[in-house]
Enzyme design. Structure first.
Site, short mmCIF file in Angstrom:
data_model
loop_
_atom_site.label_atom_id
_atom_site.label_comp_id
_atom_site.label_asym_id
_atom_site.label_seq_id
_atom_site.Cartn_x
_atom_site.Cartn_y
_atom_site.Cartn_z
CE LYS A 188 -4.23 2.24 3.01
NZ LYS A 188 -3.38 2.36 3.94
NE ARG A 207 6.27 6.67 1.05
CZ ARG A 207 4.92 6.76 1.99
NH1 ARG A 207 4.14 5.86 1.82
NH2 ARG A 207 5.23 7.34 2.62
N GLY A 265 -5.48 8.78 4.28
CA GLY A 265 -4.88 9.41 4.63
C GLY A 265 -3.54 9.79 4.36
NE ARG A 275 -6.32 9.49 10.71
CZ ARG A 275 -5.86 8.11 9.55
NH1 ARG A 275 -6.64 7.93 8.09
NH2 ARG A 275 -4.52 8.11 9.23
CB SER A 306 4.91 11.45 10.54
OG SER A 306 3.47 10.81 9.55
CG ASP A 346 0.57 0.59 8.87
OD1 ASP A 346 0.41 1.89 9.77
OD2 ASP A 346 0.92 1.08 7.29
CE LYS A 366 -0.76 5.33 12.02
NZ LYS A 366 -0.04 6.14 10.46
NE ARG A 393 -2.88 -1.08 8.57
CZ ARG A 393 -2.77 -1.64 7.68
NH1 ARG A 393 -2.54 -2.87 7.53
NH2 ARG A 393 -1.74 -0.79 6.72
#
EC number: 2.5.1.19
Length: 433
Positions: free
Chosen positions: A15, A20, A96, A124, A169, A318, A345, A393
């Protein structure tokens, strides 16, 4: 007793790397070919906002040499300033990553834009997005509570920045890097605690260590040449299958072509140290990323997991939900600290884990930056309703526990797994003996 065996070749493409690859392709000059792009909702949201911002792209499903279907994405771009003013707010849905990283690109475009999301994403925190971009000269407005919508008046005159990340982050690091590519001069991003490094690897950015910190150097206004990307299997998705094998005694599963980047695969070391029988096979490097196969064999009991190191937490952020549920069911105990980031999250993952573990009879206590599982007081006699809190998740972590142990659970929202793992339930069924 439930047993799971087989070979996994249909794990979702990574993911993080998919996001990216698409964004870097849009910033590159030329044609970018991405093989094995993720079909998950979040990654499709990234393609959606790129198209809505004027980038030419197409995707199609191809049959690979092994008979598997792979998704190919082709992006055509003229470079850093190829984007066009969108005709409406750009919808990021639940992603996000899309919202935060694309904000860095839009901050450097000479037009106004607005980023929005679904009801969950709109809650968020986004102040961490606005702060560095404002320092570079962009005009960003958030809601009074510091959340989306993100309203951006972009500028082609962004200033270089030396930015020390206040918290680890990868998303914030990436958005600063994307903005800095457009700046008139060299920028530096400083990490005291490292986060996943896919953006630096894929852009070929230089970095060095200084006074115990990592400094990433981003050249400004340098042409990014288009190049092909291959997306390996997602280690965060692999973690669920690893947990399945470790919870069901007698299981043996091999997971193919998984990204083993050291900033992503730390969960494997944690589990090995706790007694798990995990073997890495066929390890190689493709496109700067280490890839290999994971063999999971269930031969021994696991020791309880204690996770407190901030650097380790950053690398496994994660995977923590699955590790917590795995440790609770396998050993009755789990302890986590220095993980306040989990509260920002898709859900407040600390609270979501504690609430659901308590429903399953575990004795838990939560803290601002973590929680502890002290043991199991009771084993529920009937079906337990698990609240996913609209978080993929959380849903998958408890689904694995139910599937592997036979514990009867009723998930409040099974469709949410499509955010990152559309074939999750089909894959579990295919592995059960």
């Amino acid at each position: 007793m439930r047993v799971f065996k087989g070979e996994v070749t249909a794990l979702p493409p990574d993911k993080s790397i998919s996001h990216r690859a698409a964004l870097i392709g849009a910033l590159s000059e030329g044609t970018t070919e991405i093989m094995n792009f993720s079909g998950g909702f979040d990654n499709q949201s990234t393609l959606g906002v790129l198209k809505d911002a004027g980038i030419t792209l197409r995707q199609e499903l191809l049959e690979g040499a092994d008979g598997r279907t792979v998704r190919q994405v082709i992006i055509e771009s003229k470079g850093l300033w190829s984007f066009q003013p969108p005709s409406a707010p750009l919808m990021c849905n639940n992603s996000g990553s899309t919202m935060r990283m694309f904000a860095g690109i839009l901050a450097a475009q000479p037009f106004a834009s607005e980023l929005i999301g679904d009801s969950s994403l709109m809650k968020r925190p986004m102040k961490r997005v606005a702060d560095p971009l404002r320092q570079m000269g962009a005009d960003l407005q958030l809601s009074p509570s510091g959340t989306a919508p993100i309203c951006i008046k972009g500028s082609k005159e962004l200033k270089p920045i030396n930015y020390r990340l206040p918290v680890p982050s990868a998303q914030v690091k990436s958005l600063v890097a994307f903005a800095a590519l457009h700046a008139d001069g060299e920028s530096r991003i400083i990490e005291s605690v490292r986060s996943r490094d896919h953006t630096e690897v894929m852009l070929g950015l230089d970095s060095f260590e200084q006074d115990g910190e990592r400094v990433i150097v981003v050249p400004g206004r340098k042409t990014v040449a288009a190049k092909p990307f291959y997306i390996p299997a997602d280690p965060s998705a692999a973690c669920f299958i690893v947990a399945l094998g470790l919870l069901a005694r007698g299981s043996e599963i091999i997971i193919r072509d998984v990204c083993l980047n050291p900033t992503r695969a730390a969960f494997l070391n944690i589990l090995t140290d706790a007694g798990a029988c995990l073997t890495i096979e066929n390890q190689r490097v493709i496109g700067g990323e280490t890839i290999g196969d994971i063999l999971v064999e269930n031969h021994a009991a696991l020791e309880p997991l204690l996770i407190t190191d901030p650097q380790l937490v950053a690398f496994i952020i994660d995977e923590i939900p699955m590790l917590a549920v795995l440790s609770a069911f396998a050993s009755g105990r789990f302890e986590l600290h220095n993980a306040a980031e989990l509260r920002t999250k898709e859900s407040d993952r600390i609270d979501a884990l504690v609430v659901n573990l308590q429903r399953l009879g575990f004795d838990c206590e939560q803290y601002p930056d973590g929680f502890v599982v002290k043991g199991r007081r009771i084993t529920p006699s009937g079906t337990v309703v698990i609240d996913s809190f609209d978080d993929h998740r959380i849903a998958m972590s408890f689904a694995i526990a139910g599937k592997a142990t036979g514990c009867p659970i009723d998930l409040s929202d099974i469709d949410v797994v499509g955010v990152s793992f559309p074939n999750f339930f089909d894959l579990l069924d295919s592995l059960q003996v």
